[in-house]
Design an enzyme around this catalytic site. Structure first.
Site, PDB file in Angstrom:
ATOM      1  N   HIS A   1    -113.989  31.690  12.970  1.00 53.52           N
ATOM      2  CA  HIS A   1    -112.261  30.897  12.747  1.00 53.52           C
ATOM      3  C   HIS A   1    -111.907  30.642  14.249  1.00 53.52           C
ATOM      4  O   HIS A   1    -111.168  29.510  14.455  1.00 53.52           O
ATOM      5  CB  HIS A   1    -111.688  31.835  11.692  1.00 53.52           C
TER       6      HIS A   1
ATOM      7  N   LYS B   1    -109.993  34.086  -4.942  1.00 47.95           N
ATOM      8  CA  LYS B   1    -111.089  34.959  -4.303  1.00 47.95           C
ATOM      9  C   LYS B   1    -110.476  36.914  -4.645  1.00 47.95           C
ATOM     10  O   LYS B   1    -109.006  37.084  -4.008  1.00 47.95           O
ATOM     11  CB  LYS B   1    -111.824  35.111  -3.143  1.00 47.95           C
TER      12      LYS B   1
ATOM     13  N   ARG C   1    -119.358  24.269   8.637  1.00 46.23           N
ATOM     14  CA  ARG C   1    -120.653  24.841   9.569  1.00 46.23           C
ATOM     15  C   ARG C   1    -122.322  24.261   9.060  1.00 46.23           C
ATOM     16  O   ARG C   1    -123.003  24.149  10.190  1.00 46.23           O
ATOM     17  CB  ARG C   1    -120.607  26.294   8.967  1.00 46.23           C
TER      18      ARG C   1
ATOM     19  N   SER D   1    -116.765  34.609   6.840  1.00 46.98           N
ATOM     20  CA  SER D   1    -116.405  36.510   6.455  1.00 46.98           C
ATOM     21  C   SER D   1    -117.054  36.965   5.053  1.00 46.98           C
ATOM     22  O   SER D   1    -117.340  38.372   5.600  1.00 46.98           O
ATOM     23  CB  SER D   1    -114.790  35.819   5.968  1.00 46.98           C
TER      24      SER D   1
END
Ligand code: ADP
Length: 166
Positions: free
Chosen positions: A18, A42, A91, A129
């Protein structure tokens, strides 16, 4: 008029991946707002305040970066900020399908803003994460992937859980 980009996410917790995106965006845009999602589906390990606080302390060196929490719809936040760009990191190809759908929906909801995809720097491509949380909760070393402040917070939060399991 300044060129504002919103970088939205859960940041549970913020990683070096990040941080790399933010540093690169700060060189392109006049102002970057890191938007930490408060209402997320989440089940987060860190509260919104904790996620904001960590991001603020870590990104403080960038004078044109601001960290803010946002509630509700991202499109409303983007419009309220007067931003023309929504920044998302990519990614792998696996990120693409969902991100492409999200970009399309956001364009529909807030036509004046466009999503800008920034590819990850290669050596951050495998950092997420969720993986960081998993490694930390199992007592693994994450110092290479996150800021020392995040490491401390993870050890405090998840390391204890790992210790209990032993
Ligand atoms: P979200 O729940 O919105 O996916 P995240 O905090 O997981 O929130 O990620 C926020 C943004 O940062 C997403 O666009 C994600 O693809 C990107 N991102 C996450 N990790 C990396 C990384 N290692 N390199 C580049 N971009 C990343």
């Amino acid at each position: 008029m300044s060129n504002i980009a919103i970088y939205p996410g859960t940041f549970d917790p913020i990683t070096n991946g990040h941080g790399d995106i933010v540093a690169r965006a700060a060189r392109i845009f006049d102002h970057v707002i890191v938007a930490v999602a408060a209402s997320t589906a989440k089940n987060t390990a860190f509260s919104t305040d904790e996620r904001v606080d960590l991001a603020q302390r870590i990104l403080g060196e960038h004078k044109n970066v601001e960290v803010r929490r946002f509630e509700g719809l991202l499109a409303h936040f983007v419009r309220d900020c007067g931003a023309k760009a929504v920044l998302r990191g990519l990614r792998a190809v696996s990120d693409f399908e969902y991100e492409f759908q999200l970009a399309g929906m956001n364009k529909r909801l807030v036509p004046e803003a466009d999503t800008i995809f920034m590819p990850t720097t290669e050596h951050y491509s495998y950092i997420s994460s969720s993986l960081i949380r998993e490694i930390a909760s199992l007592g693994g070393d994450v110092t290479e992937f996150v800021h020392p402040l995040v490491c401390e917070a993870l050890n405090e939060r998840l390391g204890k859980r790992a210790a209990h399991k032993k």
